[in-house]
Design a protein around this motif. Structure first.
Motif, PDB file in Angstrom:
ATOM      1  N   LEU A   1       7.346 -35.368  14.932  1.00 27.59           N
ATOM      2  CA  LEU A   1       8.761 -35.337  14.543  1.00 27.59           C
ATOM      3  C   LEU A   1       9.565 -34.352  15.381  1.00 27.59           C
ATOM      4  O   LEU A   1      10.706 -34.630  15.765  1.00 27.59           O
ATOM      5  CB  LEU A   1       8.894 -35.004  13.054  1.00 27.59           C
ATOM      6  CG  LEU A   1       8.453 -36.087  12.087  1.00 27.59           C
ATOM      7  CD1 LEU A   1       8.561 -35.598  10.649  1.00 27.59           C
ATOM      8  CD2 LEU A   1       9.256 -37.355  12.292  1.00 27.59           C
ATOM      9  N   PHE A   2       8.970 -33.189  15.669  1.00 29.84           N
ATOM     10  CA  PHE A   2       9.656 -32.198  16.496  1.00 29.84           C
ATOM     11  C   PHE A   2       9.870 -32.741  17.907  1.00 29.84           C
ATOM     12  O   PHE A   2      10.933 -32.553  18.500  1.00 29.84           O
ATOM     13  CB  PHE A   2       8.835 -30.905  16.521  1.00 29.84           C
ATOM     14  CG  PHE A   2       9.635 -29.674  16.762  1.00 29.84           C
ATOM     15  CD1 PHE A   2      10.604 -29.269  15.866  1.00 29.84           C
ATOM     16  CD2 PHE A   2       9.417 -28.913  17.886  1.00 29.84           C
ATOM     17  CE1 PHE A   2      11.340 -28.133  16.082  1.00 29.84           C
ATOM     18  CE2 PHE A   2      10.148 -27.765  18.113  1.00 29.84           C
ATOM     19  CZ  PHE A   2      11.115 -27.378  17.206  1.00 29.84           C
ATOM     20  N   GLY A   3       8.863 -33.445  18.442  1.00 32.62           N
ATOM     21  CA  GLY A   3       9.011 -34.065  19.756  1.00 32.62           C
ATOM     22  C   GLY A   3      10.085 -35.135  19.762  1.00 32.62           C
ATOM     23  O   GLY A   3      10.891 -35.215  20.692  1.00 32.62           O
ATOM     24  N   CYS A   4      10.100 -35.960  18.722  1.00 31.83           N
ATOM     25  CA  CYS A   4      11.134 -36.998  18.617  1.00 31.83           C
ATOM     26  C   CYS A   4      12.529 -36.393  18.494  1.00 31.83           C
ATOM     27  O   CYS A   4      13.496 -36.920  19.063  1.00 31.83           O
ATOM     28  CB  CYS A   4      10.851 -37.919  17.433  1.00 31.83           C
ATOM     29  SG  CYS A   4       9.424 -38.977  17.666  1.00 31.83           S
ATOM     30  N   LEU A   5      12.646 -35.299  17.768  1.00 34.81           N
ATOM     31  CA  LEU A   5      13.929 -34.616  17.635  1.00 34.81           C
ATOM     32  C   LEU A   5      14.438 -34.137  18.988  1.00 34.81           C
ATOM     33  O   LEU A   5      15.601 -34.359  19.346  1.00 34.81           O
ATOM     34  CB  LEU A   5      13.794 -33.437  16.668  1.00 34.81           C
ATOM     35  CG  LEU A   5      15.039 -32.603  16.433  1.00 34.81           C
ATOM     36  CD1 LEU A   5      16.010 -33.366  15.554  1.00 34.81           C
ATOM     37  CD2 LEU A   5      14.672 -31.271  15.805  1.00 34.81           C
TER      38      LEU A   5
END
Length: 107
Positions: free
Chosen positions: A94-98
């Motif tokens: 999720l952090f990477g997608c953000l």
């Protein structure tokens, strides 16, 4: 981490037991934290403040690793549970997608 949770669980436990890896990790965290803070200390009201916060977290973590390397053995129990590895995997994705969204699509 998504497909081989047992391997990463054992690898994290091994890394927490080895003082050498903790000291090298501390040095790298201090260096990267200082680099981020040197070139990106921006306290604004948009998403770019996340990079500055990551720099401060990396610097603080690196200092803690260098000053108290064996105190991180307390966190070994977290990596033995599959729930934490699942949480960490989802958090990283999720952090990477953000950051992909902010880096490529937000402007």
């Amino acid at each position: 981490m998504l497909f081989n949770k047992e391997y990463y669980s054992k690898a994290f436990e091994y890394l927490l037991e080895s003082t050498t890896y903790l000291i090298i990790g501390g040095i790298l965290a201090v260096v990267f934290g200082l680099l981020i803070l040197e070139y990106h200390t921006i306290w604004s009201d948009n998403w770019t403040v996340l990079i500055t916060v990551i720099g401060w977290i990396a610097l603080f973590k690196g200092i803690l690793l260098l000053v108290f390397p064996k105190s991180f053995n307390r966190f070994k129990y977290l990596f033995k549970s599959k729930g934490f590895i699942n949480f960490l995997t989802v958090f990283i994705i999720l952090f990477g997608c953000l950051f992909i969204y902010f880096g490529f699509f937000s402007y």
